[in-house]
Design a protein around this motif. Structure first.
Motif, short mmCIF file in Angstrom:
data_model
loop_
_atom_site.label_atom_id
_atom_site.label_comp_id
_atom_site.label_asym_id
_atom_site.label_seq_id
_atom_site.Cartn_x
_atom_site.Cartn_y
_atom_site.Cartn_z
N GLU A 1 13.23 -9.50 1.64
CA GLU A 1 12.96 -8.36 2.50
C GLU A 1 12.16 -7.31 1.74
N LEU A 2 11.18 -6.77 2.41
CA LEU A 2 10.41 -5.64 1.91
C LEU A 2 10.85 -4.40 2.67
N THR A 3 11.31 -3.39 1.94
CA THR A 3 11.73 -2.13 2.56
C THR A 3 10.79 -1.03 2.08
N ALA A 4 10.16 -0.37 3.03
CA ALA A 4 9.25 0.72 2.70
C ALA A 4 9.28 1.72 3.83
N ASP B 1 0.80 -1.22 0.00
CA ASP B 1 0.00 0.00 0.00
C ASP B 1 0.84 1.27 0.00
N VAL B 2 2.16 1.13 0.10
CA VAL B 2 3.08 2.27 -0.05
C VAL B 2 4.22 1.82 -0.96
N PRO B 3 4.88 2.75 -1.62
CA PRO B 3 6.02 2.37 -2.47
C PRO B 3 7.14 1.74 -1.64
N GLY B 4 7.78 0.74 -2.20
CA GLY B 4 8.89 0.09 -1.51
C GLY B 4 9.67 -0.77 -2.47
N ARG B 5 10.65 -1.46 -1.91
CA ARG B 5 11.48 -2.36 -2.73
C ARG B 5 11.53 -3.73 -2.08
#
Length: 965
Positions: A266-269, A228-232
């Motif tokens: 890993e999800l980084t946001a 729901d938010v931009p991330g990598r």
């Protein structure tokens, strides 16, 4: 009429955040609020006002309660647990609940850790509260919710202070939500799952959805993470670094229950890093068969309630891991989370260790069935928002678990538009999994045809696609979401079900009901069941129907199930060979090592490794056995071949046995028909001697008037070694009241088989035999069994031959057919040659293997929570019972079953709990020619015809001699 109070309103609640994915950890700060909370219990919902939620409220006079926990498990002053299966324990008047509504006020004061971040927000998460909760923080009301086994979150960052925060909960035992939670289990109010404060860094993800389908044709997986938010998203092992929402396809190894391959990512946001555990797999229905990654799946499953004998549904991670490890060690590959979403950490364990999961919604309205489903919430549009809330909280929380291959709408709640709305929402949100609900016989809202407890013949019909019903249903895979009711001694007939699953592609296995006995710790009975805690309404020991005892000790039923569902079949392959079949869904046999042993009359003469190739899943191979070692002429010989883990795994060490098979080489020598012929050198038969009211025949002494055996050598004998047809009925013998078939326990008791009378018709003796003719029959009946006992002896052994001829129109089977005698209690050790090491009956014998076994007499019994027939050792050739100074050996002309215990069958039958059984000064030995099967009629089908013990003429014999003979 005034508006209903919030806890009786049909809405799911207010003030909570939208449901989102659960993850075990991230680098964002978290504070567990588990521990001892201040607690006050009130008898009604409105006994106390809301002033306790004020920050300055003085709760110093309150007690304490553990969170997670249930207040009813703290002692009588806090009420008590109550067990019902179907019936609501309160008047059915939805959505109203009783005025007597126990209400627990909970208070927790806490400081933020010194390193708690200053920026960002915070969320309060409650993972499970029964049945509803109203929540305040620092005097500000956050809202309220229903849905006991569902997670709820509130935004709280703006209310937090560095020190002396006050969290207040008001929890009502009953609410409108209780009408949606009529699962077969204990009613246990309280905050029974974790309460956690989560820091939410600026820009951190609120929710994310990991999509990872696998193409079994190309061997590639496609990864896409919605957020729901931009991330990598990064997956170092795959060399991936991509934006959320972006797709990438790469070669991967797929996830399955047998090879649970996970890729760590890993999800980084924003300011948060969330670990990802990615399993690539695709679930589909192809030509009416459910597949995962293109392979048919066969469920070897169990239904699992969350249960602990001391803590109820408040389970810690170690207990959850123990469940998963036990499942893996017993060849279980699937779990249905009956009948609600489990603690989310359990699904992490299923991902890691490898279990297929049917994840079930927190929904059951079974109590309306007795009311012809009138007023059923699932067919009342006022309740639909609550149903959709439960569906969303199920799916959103658990959607990132590769182990979850089906969503289940709920259990036993009839049908209605509310269920259709739930199905439509779930299909929209997650079309990648199948949809399950057993109660929809039309299968309009489901992707599988699911049934509970169908008899074997019906499963066969469904497997052949010869069943009637909607055309759509006949095109769907078939699963038994519940079968083989594991209540008390049993379940029987497991192997017969498994043969059907392995015969018909459409029949994709099932889930035994259930995993564990729900026996709660009790101060008098050890473990208590329904009615032991003063419940007004209860369903007795029906809550004790698991494959584990409450302390998580495996029952004989679990050992049987492990053998029945073993994923490797080892069978006779023809002269000098075995046939090894790999029944895994996916895995080859490379991870297993095979060994052989050669037994002669139960003794292992030689062992060694066996070279078996890495057979692919679904394939078979013949493997040559070595040349048999030298062995005594005439000995009964058998090969035992075992498949064990070749290396350590996460759930068992190398050497753990996965499967085994026994291949007979030569049968036992034909047993002699007379004691004389049994001797190595013929011995002249002993002549009966009549003196002073006694008859002496070799080592046996008899009462001359009754023909009863009084002693055997130096051992006094009680009960006379006479015919016995009664057993303490098992739960499956007693059956369920709703069963259409005859229930043998009540029929046996009604006929009087528990009070048989023995009439002496004739006692004669000749040069070499004592003959006693009797008629054994119940009062008030013209049925009977003509019984002839023929005793003969040589110098050291005494032989009993028994002939029985039923009289009258016997329309029910016999419980057992054998003889019973009492021996001195000092005989405390048993050694036997036959099947073992555990108990077995005609239809629960798959796990019993031939060998020579030894055990303390006191360990031969099985401590079912409601005492009943138990402990039989089947296919016995001989058994010895010994003390330090004495003993006896019993040999059968044919294989027999023996049971030894320190109380009579009558005492066993009369006991309600194990604590009612007090050892006496007699060891009661049962020597059975045959026993009736066990079946699964406590909730499922009865004993199959092949395992019935119908009354018919029979003859059998035993030889008694000194131990070591």
């Amino acid at each position: 009429m005034s508006a209903l109070p919030w806890y009786e309103d049909v809405s799911p609640g207010r003030g909570t955040l939208p449901p989102r994915a659960w993850y075990a950890r991230s680098d964002a700060s978290a504070l567990s609020l588990n521990g001892d909370w201040a607690f006050r219990l009130s008898p009604t919902a409105d006994t106390e006002d809301e002033s306790f939620a004020a920050p300055d409220f003085d709760a110093s006079g309150w007690g304490t309660v553990a969170v997670p926990g249930h207040w009813v498990l703290r002692g009588k002053e806090y009420g008590g647990p109550a067990y019902t299966n179907v019936r609501y324990p309160f008047p059915v008047d939805p959505p109203r609940v009783p005025t007597e509504n126990p209400t627990g006020d909970h208070l927790r004061r806490f400081d933020l850790p010194a390193d708690w971040p200053a920026g960002g927000g915070a969320v309060l998460r409650l993972d499970g509260v029964e049945s509803c909760a109203r929540v305040w923080l620092n005097g500000t009301e956050l809202g309220e919710f229903k849905g006991s086994r569902l997670a709820h979150e509130f935004t709280v960052g703006h209310l937090l202070g560095a020190r002396d925060n006050v969290l207040a909960l008001r929890v009502h035992q009953w609410s409108s939500g209780s009408y949606l939670e009529d699962q077969d289990q204990w009613w246990l109010p309280g905050v029974f799952r974790d309460v956690t404060l989560l820091h939410r860094p600026a820009g951190s993800p609120g929710d994310f959805f990991t999509h990872a389908p696998y193409d079994h044709v190309t061997g590639h997986g496609t990864l896409r993470v919605e957020c729901d938010v931009p991330g990598r998203v990064t997956v170092p092992e795959l060399g991936l670094d991509l934006a959320t929402g972006e797709s990438v396809t790469v070669p991967v190894e797929p996830w399955s229950a047998e090879v649970p391959r996970l890729y760590e990512g890993e999800l980084t946001a924003g300011g948060e890093r969330v670990p990802l555990r990615i399993g690539f797999r695709t679930v589909a229905v192809e030509n009416g068969v459910m597949t995962v990654n293109g392979r048919r799946v066969l469920f070897r499953g169990v239904n699992r309630h969350e249960f602990h004998p001391q803590h109820g549904r408040a389970l810690d991670l170690a207990t959850m891991r123990q469940d998963v490890v036990l499942m893996k060690r017993h060849n279980i590959n699937a779990v249905r989370t009956s009948h609600y979403p489990p603690h989310p950490a359990f699904l992490d364990l299923c991902d890691t260790y490898g279990l297929w999961v049917i994840d079930e919604g927190d929904l059951e309205t079974h109590g309306f069935e007795d009311l012809a489903w009138q007023g059923n919430p699932v067919d009342d549009p006022r309740w639909t928002p609550a149903l959709l809330d439960r569906a969303a909280r199920l799916v959103e929380r658990d959607k990132n678990h590769p182990s979850v291959v089906m969503w289940s709408l709920g259990n036993e709640c009839g049908t209605g538009a509310g269920l259709t709305a739930m199905a439509r929402w779930i299909r929209d949100r997650d079309p990648s999994r199948l949809l399950h609900y057993e109660g929809d016989r039309s299968c309009a809202d489901t992707d599988v045809y699911s049934r509970m407890y169908p008899p074997h013949a019906e499963v066969d019909e469904i497997g052949r696609r010869a069943d009637e019903g909607p055309e759509r249903r006949r095109e769907l895979p078939f699963v038994l979401c519940e079968y083989a009711h594991a209540m008390g001694n049993g379940p029987g007939g497991l192997a017969d079900y498994q043969r059907l699953f392995e015969t018909y592609e459409r029949c994709q296995g099932g889930f035994v009901w259930e995993w564990i006995d729900h026996g709660l710790v009790h101060p008098v009975h050890g473990y208590g069941y329904g009615g032991d805690f003063g419940e007004e309404l209860h369903d007795g020991n029906f809550v004790c129907d698991g494959l584990l005892f409450p302390d998580r000790t495996p029952s004989p039923g679990l050992l049987e199930y492990k053998k029945v569902v073993e994923p490797v079949r080892i069978a006779d392959g023809g002269p000098g060979t075995i046939l090894v079949t790999n029944g895994h869904d996916v895995a080859d046999l490379a991870r297993l090592a095979f060994t052989w042993s050669f037994l002669a009359d139960g003794e292992t003469l030689a062992t060694g490794p066996l070279d078996v190739p890495a057979v692919a899943a679904g394939a078979s191979t013949r493997v040559a056995l070595p040349v048999p070692p030298s062995h005594p002429a005439g000995a009964e010989t058998v090969w035992t071949v075992r498949a064990v883990l070749a290396e350590d795994t996460a759930w068992a060490s190398a050497g753990h046995e996965v499967a085994w098979g026994q291949i007979p080489v030569s049968g036992p020598a034909t047993a002699p028909r007379s004691v004389t012929a049994a001797a190595a050198h013929p011995v002249r038969p002993m002549r009966p001697v009549h003196e002073a009211g006694r008859i002496t025949l070799g080592p046996g002494v008899f009462d001359a008037r009754s023909g009863a055996l009084l002693s055997l050598g130096s051992l006094p004998v009680a009960g006379g070694a006479r015919l016995d047809v009664w057993r303490a009925p098992t739960d499956n013998d007693e059956g369920a009241p709703w069963q259409p078939e005859e229930r043998h326990g009540p029929l046996w008791r009604g006929l009087g088989l528990h009070r048989m009378r023995h009439r002496i018709d004739e006692i004669t003796w000749s040069d070499d035999e004592l003959t006693v003719r009797t008629r054994v029959a119940p009062a008030a009946s013209d049925l009977g069994i003509r019984t002839t006992y023929r005793w003969s002896a040589d110098g050291s052994s005494l032989r009993l031959g028994v002939e029985v001829v039923p009289e009258g129109d016997w329309r029910v089977p016999l419980p057992r057919l054998g003889v019973r005698l009492g021996l001195p209690a000092a005989l405390d050790r048993a050694v036997w040659y036959g099947a073992g090491p555990g108990e077995a009956y005609p239809d629960t014998r798959a796990a019993a293997r031939l060998g020579r076994w030894e055990a303390a007499v006191d360990t031969l019994g099985t401590p079912y929570l409601r005492p009943q027939e138990n402990g039989a050792r089947i296919d016995t050739r001989w058994v010895e019972l010994t003390s330090r100074t004495d003993g006896v050996r019993v040999r059968g002309d044919r294989a027999f079953s023996f049971t030894a215990r320190r109380w009579t069958t009558e005492q066993l039958d009369a006991a309600a709990h194990a604590t009612d059984l007090v050892p006496g000064d007699t060891l009661w030995l049962h020597l059975d020619h045959a026993q009736h099967g066990i079946g699964s009629q406590s909730c499922g089908p009865g004993v199959l015809p092949a395992y019935r013990l119908d009354a018919a003429p029979a003859s059998f014999s035993f030889t008694f001699g000194p131990a070591g003979g």
